[in-house]
Design a protein around this motif. Structure first.
Motif, PDB file in Angstrom:
ATOM      1  N   TRP A   1       0.836  -1.200   0.000  1.00  0.00           N
ATOM      2  CA  TRP A   1       0.000   0.000   0.000  1.00  0.00           C
ATOM      3  C   TRP A   1       0.876   1.256   0.000  1.00  0.00           C
ATOM      4  N   VAL A   2       1.825   1.313   0.948  1.00  0.00           N
ATOM      5  CA  VAL A   2       2.710   2.487   1.011  1.00  0.00           C
ATOM      6  C   VAL A   2       3.550   2.582  -0.256  1.00  0.00           C
ATOM      7  N   GLY A   3       4.082   1.414  -0.669  1.00  0.00           N
ATOM      8  CA  GLY A   3       5.019   1.407  -1.787  1.00  0.00           C
ATOM      9  C   GLY A   3       4.384   1.851  -3.089  1.00  0.00           C
ATOM     10  N   ILE A   4       3.218   1.292  -3.390  1.00  0.00           N
ATOM     11  CA  ILE A   4       2.563   1.649  -4.649  1.00  0.00           C
ATOM     12  C   ILE A   4       2.093   3.102  -4.593  1.00  0.00           C
ATOM     13  N   GLY A   5       1.627   3.509  -3.410  1.00  0.00           N
ATOM     14  CA  GLY A   5       1.230   4.918  -3.230  1.00  0.00           C
ATOM     15  C   GLY A   5       2.380   5.859  -3.519  1.00  0.00           C
ATOM     16  N   SER A   6       3.583   5.491  -3.035  1.00  0.00           N
ATOM     17  CA  SER A   6       4.724   6.400  -3.233  1.00  0.00           C
ATOM     18  C   SER A   6       5.184   6.400  -4.692  1.00  0.00           C
ATOM     19  N   GLN A   7       4.852   5.340  -5.435  1.00  0.00           N
ATOM     20  CA  GLN A   7       5.179   5.339  -6.864  1.00  0.00           C
ATOM     21  C   GLN A   7       4.230   6.259  -7.633  1.00  0.00           C
ATOM     22  N   ILE A   8       2.943   6.240  -7.223  1.00  0.00           N
ATOM     23  CA  ILE A   8       1.944   7.047  -7.935  1.00  0.00           C
ATOM     24  C   ILE A   8       2.107   8.533  -7.593  1.00  0.00           C
ATOM     25  N   TYR A   9       2.342   8.797  -6.276  1.00  0.00           N
ATOM     26  CA  TYR A   9       2.551  10.194  -5.844  1.00  0.00           C
ATOM     27  C   TYR A   9       3.965  10.319  -5.294  1.00  0.00           C
ATOM     28  N   PRO A  10       4.962  10.575  -6.164  1.00  0.00           N
ATOM     29  CA  PRO A  10       6.339  10.656  -5.645  1.00  0.00           C
ATOM     30  C   PRO A  10       6.469  11.796  -4.642  1.00  0.00           C
ATOM     31  N   PRO A  11       7.340  11.630  -3.625  1.00  0.00           N
ATOM     32  CA  PRO A  11       7.490  12.690  -2.611  1.00  0.00           C
ATOM     33  C   PRO A  11       7.982  13.995  -3.239  1.00  0.00           C
ATOM     34  N   LEU A  12       7.604  15.107  -2.623  1.00  0.00           N
ATOM     35  CA  LEU A  12       7.986  16.428  -3.136  1.00  0.00           C
ATOM     36  C   LEU A  12       9.468  16.712  -2.884  1.00  0.00           C
ATOM     37  N   PRO A  13      10.052  17.674  -3.639  1.00  0.00           N
ATOM     38  CA  PRO A  13      11.487  17.970  -3.467  1.00  0.00           C
ATOM     39  C   PRO A  13      11.852  18.346  -2.031  1.00  0.00           C
ATOM     40  N   GLU A  14      10.904  18.967  -1.270  1.00  0.00           N
ATOM     41  CA  GLU A  14      11.301  19.338   0.099  1.00  0.00           C
ATOM     42  C   GLU A  14      11.505  18.102   0.976  1.00  0.00           C
ATOM     43  N   ARG A  15      11.007  16.951   0.527  1.00  0.00           N
ATOM     44  CA  ARG A  15      11.236  15.694   1.261  1.00  0.00           C
ATOM     45  C   ARG A  15      12.547  15.035   0.820  1.00  0.00           C
ATOM     46  N   THR A  16      12.854  15.136  -0.494  1.00  0.00           N
ATOM     47  CA  THR A  16      14.039  14.426  -0.997  1.00  0.00           C
ATOM     48  C   THR A  16      15.303  15.285  -0.918  1.00  0.00           C
TER      49      THR A  16
END
Length: 594
Positions: A442-457
């Motif tokens: 659930w978390v993994g596929i969610g993070s693929q669909i909505y990649p984290p914003l630049p302020e997170r990375t």
């Protein structure tokens, strides 16, 4: 920009030929591969040093050779904190998982799941594992196909299949030892040349410092941040323990050692190798930044992906040195070869031990040894086919792999449950595994669909000021991330910035912890305390104390490995292996080893 010369191809071909020669040697040395145990386990006669180098090599795929320097170039040297993570991972693997696996003398780690729980869990483990492992080498090969060397990809696959099929685990381990040498040579040549080009290492460190690349310490406890001290140490430890502690291709190597002492030593020596590689990759990343600080090839559209920066750098700084780019490509391919070969051998072991042997009990050892070879050949073909698919799927594959990375967490939880909880039963373990798997996905596929914003990375700034390109293109490539995300911003659901932005390193942690907690609760509810678990499947306090009595234990260990099936339950009942009472019992347990 330089291109590949004749000498580069000669260097590259030489690497493949030596690998093939090692396979031929082990196919016939010492009477060849008589039994499936010889083929899959090296006859349990390996010593610590080659196994340690082999563990290091299979960890270092093309992803490390090409990906880590690019990661440091883009996000800075905080990646070095993994040095602490590796130490913790090796400690967990050597002191928690290794004693139990070595004592049972098993060929497939998933055999343990059947002995401890039931055959259905063994099947679950095997299926999940096979899915992941076929993809990993495909990605590794795919990253190197950026060189458009299709012939080389096929050659690599063929050579790899060849030495795995002929020489078994011994050939895999010794070719890995050779390939570690090639990888270190490739890395060292780049670092030395970069230091010469930049007139001393001081300049490289200075540039990196002023460019904000020496960002070692970031103690932000926020789990949504991509890399901080905590995400790397905690999340990284869980992620990598899944690979070192319970992954078939790693476990199969250290179980092949001739004694438990050698098996533990191989893990600890391999730690030094991991540190050395991390230092090399970091220096390469900082050299990349120092050389391209004025003109970033990625923003200037000279390369299409960050992973291509290392090959770009090599062709750039070695244009007057024929044969050197060949050495670097050979080192990237060596990483790939060792990953692919360990996967092929592990898949053959899992197939023979988990799928063939239980159903065809009448097969002789000679026949099983031939089936193992056939399986190696088959999986080699599958890996080449997957690599062909991977080059077409590109980004999709990367997504698939991170989804498979989430499988490691629940599997680690399953093994930890079996080894650490005496009351865990089959029902609890199964429900725990499924729950952990579902949440991770659930978390993994969610993070693929909505990649984290630049302020997170937190990518660090790159500059194209020193490039000879027009102003208009410079404006469009200056900060592509903000332009993409400003258009998407309104559509992001609430979960996207909270739950799906979790650092990718925590996916495995989440899976492991959920599997263990749910597994324990369900086991207690379904009468786990009533069952009598054989202590040989659990981690006992003697496993810790035995570190101090090496010689006595190794002889006892050998006997146990030969006769574990006939041993009866001990009369002591089941001890919950909580480790708090070890200190009190040290004195009384000094004399007995088992």
């Amino acid at each position: 920009m330089g291109r590949f010369s004749l000498w580069d191809y000669v260097v590259f071909a030489a690497m493949l030929l030596v690998s093939a020669a090692i396979g031929i040697y082990y196919a016939f040395a010492g009477g060849g591969q008589k039994t499936s145990k010889d083929f899959l386990m090296g006859g349990r006669s390996m010593s610590a040093l080659p196994v340690a180098l082999s563990l290091t090599a299979s960890f270092m795929s093309a992803v490390t050779v090409l990906g880590t320097p690019a990661e440091i170039y883009r996000y800075g040297a905080i990646f070095c904190i993994f040095a602490i993570t590796y130490a913790l991972v090796v400690l967990c693997s050597a002191e928690i998982f290794l004693p139990v696996f070595y004592r049972l003398g098993i060929t497939s780690t998933y055999e343990y799941l059947e002995l401890r729980f039931n055959k259905y869990l063994r099947l679950c483990g095997t299926t999940l594992y096979t899915g992941i492992v076929i993809y990993a080498p495909a990605l590794a090969l795919n990253q190197v196909t950026g060189f458009d060397l299709w012939g080389a990809v096929v050659a690599t696959g063929v050579v790899c299949t060849f030495y795995c099929t002929l020489g078994g685990l011994k050939a895999v381990v010794w070719t890995d030892v050779f390939q570690v040498g090639i990888m270190v040579a490739g890395f060292s040549s780049v670092i030395i040349r970069a230091v010469v080009v930049q007139e001393g290492i001081g300049h490289i460190v200075n540039d990196s410092y002023h460019g904000g690349r020496l960002n070692f310490w970031d103690f932000n406890p926020n789990p949504l941040q991509r890399h901080t001290f905590w995400t790397i140490v905690i999340g990284g430890t869980f992620t990598w323990t899944g690979i070192y502690g319970v992954n078939q291709s790693q476990v199969q190597r250290y179980i092949a050692c001739k004694s438990r002492f050698h098996a533990k030593m191989s893990l600890y020596i391999n730690l030094v190798g991991l540190w050395a590689i991390l230092v090399c990759a970091t220096l390469c990343g900082l050299s990349l930044y120092s050389i391209y600080k004025e003109c970033d090839p990625w923003s200037a559209k000279q390369v299409s992906a960050l992973d291509q920066l290392m090959p770009y750098l090599v062709l750039d700084i070695f244009k007057d040195f024929p044969g050197m780019p060949g050495l670097f490509v050979a080192s990237a391919y060596s990483g790939t070869l060792s990953t692919v070969s360990s996967s092929i051998n592990a898949l053959a072991a899992v197939t023979v031990e988990d799928l063939v042997r239980p159903h065809f009990r009448s097969l002789s050892e000679k026949k099983l040894s031939w089936i193992s070879m056939g399986m190696s050949l088959f999986y080699g073909g599958v890996c080449i086919a997957m690599a062909a698919l991977a080059s077409l799927m590109g980004a999709l594959l990367q997504a698939a792999l991170s989804i498979f990375g989430m499988v490691g967490g629940p599997l680690l939880g399953l093994f930890a449950l079996g080894i650490l909880c005496s009351f865990a039963n089959g029902i609890g373990a199964f429900v725990g595994l499924v729950t952990g798997f579902v949440v991770s996905l659930w978390v993994g596929i969610g993070s693929q669909i909505y990649p984290p914003l630049p302020e997170r990375t937190l990518p660090l700034p790159l500059s194209t000021d020193g490039c000879n390109i027009s102003i208009s293109s410079n404006l469009t490539t200056a900060n592509p991330l903000t332009t993409i995300f400003s258009t998407q911003a309104p559509e992001r659901p609430v979960l996207a910035d909270r739950w799906y932005s979790l650092s990718y390193l925590y996916f495995s942690t989440l899976g492991t912890l959920i599997t263990i907690v749910v597994g324990m609760i369900i086991s207690l509810l379904t009468g786990g305390l009533k069952q009598n678990t054989d202590r040989k499947f659990l981690l006992t306090k003697e496993d810790f104390l035995s570190n101090f009595s090496r010689s006595k234990l190794d002889t006892a260990e050998k006997v146990v490995v030969l006769s574990w099936k006939t041993s009866t339950n001990t009369a002591e009942g089941t001890d919950n292996p909580a480790f708090s009472h070890i200190e009190m019992d040290v004195a009384s347990d000094k004399n007995k080893t088992f």
